[in-house]
Every structure is written in C-alpha cells, then in structure tokens.
Write an enzyme that holds these catalytic residues in place. Structure first.
Site, short mmCIF file in Angstrom:
data_model
loop_
_atom_site.label_atom_id
_atom_site.label_comp_id
_atom_site.label_asym_id
_atom_site.label_seq_id
_atom_site.Cartn_x
_atom_site.Cartn_y
_atom_site.Cartn_z
N GLU A 120 35.67 -83.51 -12.80
CA GLU A 120 34.75 -84.25 -11.94
C GLU A 120 33.56 -83.39 -11.54
O GLU A 120 32.43 -83.88 -11.40
CB GLU A 120 35.49 -84.73 -10.68
CG GLU A 120 34.67 -85.64 -9.77
CD GLU A 120 33.87 -84.92 -8.69
OE1 GLU A 120 33.09 -85.58 -7.99
OE2 GLU A 120 34.04 -83.68 -8.54
N ASP A 136 40.12 -80.62 -10.58
CA ASP A 136 39.33 -79.41 -10.80
C ASP A 136 38.62 -78.98 -9.53
O ASP A 136 38.48 -79.76 -8.57
CB ASP A 136 38.32 -79.61 -11.93
CG ASP A 136 37.35 -80.75 -11.66
OD1 ASP A 136 37.79 -81.81 -11.15
OD2 ASP A 136 36.15 -80.61 -11.94
#
Length: 386
Positions: free
Chosen positions: A145, A83
């Site tokens: 994350e 991400d």
C-alpha cells in the site's frame, strides 16, 4: 490434537512489529510481507477462518491474504495493509522492530500504520461468540500500500469477494473517514538539444523550456482553485506540488534535458483522465513549437479519489459507534479500489494519522480498550446476533 491457543493481544502486536515488511521502490529497503501474512493466517485459522493467500502477479514475493468465516453472501470486510514505510534509524529512539512500552505508549514501526490494526481485529473476534455469527466476516491483508497499492489493485482475484460493507483500518483515531483525495506522481521530462553556451542557437535549452512549462502549470494550479472546490476538505481544492527538479550538467553547456517531479491530489469528482487532459492542454503550445520535447511519465499508477455517501448505512453506523462525525481527509488509502467490489466503504482505525510515517511511531495505550469495544460493536452490528 488440541487446537493451539491464540497469543495475547500484546504478543500479537509484538510479533507483527518484529517482522520487517517495508515496501519501497528502492530494492535495498524492500521486503516481502510473507511472514506477516503467514502469522495472520495462523491466528485466524485458530478462530475458524479459511485463509487464501495469493502471490501478486505484478510483484512476485509479495502476498495478499483473504480470511473468511461464515457462509452466505454479503457480510463485513475488515481490511488493512501489511507493509510499512522505510525508517530513519538516526531519528528513532527505540528499535523499530521491537514493541516498546513506555510512557503509556507502544512504540514500533507499524504500530498504527498499520500492522497493529490486525491485532485489534483478531482480539475483537476472539471475544465474540462464533456460534452467534450470522453473516460472513472477512479479513483482507494487502501488500505494498505504501508504494504501488498493487495489493489492493489485485483483490478482484479472490473469488466471490462481495461484502456488503468494508472498513479499512488506517489510523483515524477511530473517527470515520467518508472521502479522501486521490494521488498522482508524475515526471515532466523536457528533452532539448545540448550545445556550447557561447552560441544559444546551437541548441535548445531544456531549462528554459521547463521555465515555460512551470509557468503554465502555475496557471493551472490557480485554475484548480477556482474550478474545483469542496469545503468538506481542510484544503478545499486540488493541489499540485513541485517536489523535485534537476537538469543540465555544466554552466557552459546548453542544457539538453530537464526533469520536474510533481504531486497532484485531486478531489472526488475530478478523474485521473481529466487531470491528464489538463496537463496536456497546459503544455500543448510548447509542444507545438518544439514537437516531441515534452514527455509525461508516471512514477506510479494514479490513485483515484474516494467518496462514500454520508447518508449510507455504514457511515451512519460508524458515526453512532464512534460518537464522532464522519469527515474528509487530504491523504489517500486503498478505499477506491475496495469500493470497486460494490460495497459501502469507509476508513476508520486505531491510532492517529499524525504518527504515521514518523520516527518513534506509537499507539496510545489509553486508546486500546475503547478501540476494541468499537470494533466489537461494528462486528456485532453486522455479523452477530445477541
């Protein structure tokens, strides 16, 4: 049927950048990372990896990928997150989702934080002889994350994931990181009692109580400086930041509610549980005078601090390969969750942390070849003969 060819390094980079995979607590920004995970699985399967994709239990629509090649126990785990953070289009001079090469830089959202790391890993593996592999190689790609770290929190769902060593490819200019601080984001909510401002006795002013809470927390900040210290960090003590405050609705009303959002970054050795004890002790006198007035709410699950012994084999090898000394940093990563797998763990990856979360995020092209050679050296040291 012939095996499909692996794309070029540049093409892999392009395709990863082109797939939006923003994670955000704001649903208007939040994306699934499924397309990125599927790309990685496709390329790794070309190299003979067996891929397992798990949808997160905590967040349907987000996925973790674990790719394995080689039998036996132990081996090396190379890990990264799929991400990115959101972006401010008005501050970007380039399309965030188009890899743009200009002035010896590759611009794109995720170019160093950190989708590009997977292209480096896959390219390095493609240049090594799979027939000479002697220990398992594993690639882990996690979700979210940048927000909850829920992906890293769920890696134990992969069966028999027990590497000897783990390297997380966050941008460190390929300098090994052996320790980092943790991170807590908390809300302190004061609930008073509203009333007409002409008579203070009609209510309990939440702003006034928050003033007392902030005074107590300022004392706690000073206590942190004297009680906990580690000179390995550029900021050698735990930090506490008052990031946001709001309360009340009108000048002529006694404020009935006030909220403070704060950020705390503990050193290794200062546990999350200890921090909560400190916070409760700092406000217990106020709580005793006004029972039920103070509420502590986590904005996200706390992230513990991380530390790997500097005399560990992995740290020493990384220092040799990188020709730089391992160091400690003030930001945090998924390292504490992956270390729970029982492996020696460190953080080391391409690109500079100074570019992370910035407009016009970029990778210096001059760093590409040295980074590829360092990753190949790491792989050969643990998982290949010859």
């Amino acid at each position: 049927m012939s095996t499909p060819a692996l794309p070029s390094f540049f093409s892999m980079y392009q395709q990863l950048i082109a797939q939006p995979s923003i994670s955000s607590i704001d649903s208007k920004w939040d994306h699934s990372n499924q397309k990125v995970v599927n790309l990685l699985a496709e390329w790794l399967e070309i190299l003979g990896f067996e891929c397992e994709i798990n949808e997160l239990q905590s967040q349907p629509g987000k996925f973790n990928l674990l790719a394995r090649r080689g039998g036996g126990s132990g081996g090396l785990l190379l890990s990264g997150h799929t991400d990115t953070v959101p972006y401010d289009a008005s501050r970007w001079n380039f399309d965030p989702f188009k890899l743009t090469e200009q002035d010896n830089r590759w611009y794109g959202l995720g170019s160093i934080d950190m989708k590009g790391f997977f292209a480096f890993v896959i390219q390095a593996l493609s240049e090594l002889d799979a027939a000479q592999q002697t220990k398992p190689v594993m690639i882990l790609a996690t979700a979210d994350e940048e927000t909850t770290m829920d992906g890293a929190r769920e890696v134990s769902r992969f069966v028999n994931l027990k590497p000897d060593y783990c390297v997380i490819g966050e941008p460190t200019d390929m300098r090994p990181v052996y320790a980092h601080k943790g991170h807590m984001s908390e809300v302190i909510r004061i609930t008073g009692r509203s009333g007409h401002s002409s008579d203070p006795a009609l209510g309990i002013n939440a702003i006034e109580l928050m003033h007392e809470v902030i005074s107590a927390l300022m004392k706690l900040k000073e206590e942190f400086k004297h009680k906990y210290s580690d000179s390995s960090f550029s900021v050698p003590h735990p930090t506490m930041n008052f990031g946001h405050i709001h309360g009340g609705d009108n000048a002529n009303r006694i404020c009935g509610c006030c909220e403070l959002h704060l950020d705390i970054r503990p050193l290794p050795g200062l546990s999350v549980d200890e921090l909560y004890v400190h916070l409760h002790q700092a406000t217990e006198n106020i709580q005793a005078r006004y029972p039920g007035s103070i509420e502590l709410i986590s904005l996200h699950h706390p992230i513990p601090a991380f530390q790997q012994s500097t005399d560990s084999a992995l740290v020493q090898l990384a220092e040799k390969i990188s020709k730089t000394q391992a160091h400690a940093v003030n930001y945090c990563t998924e390292a504490p969750f992956l270390q729970e797998l029982g492996c020696e763990t460190l953080v080391m990856g391409p690109g500079s942390i100074r570019q992370a979360h910035q407009p016009d995020e970029y990778l210096l092209t001059e760093s590409i070849k040295p980074t590829q050679e360092k990753l190949k050296s790491l792989l050969k040291s643990y998982c290949f003969s010859g």
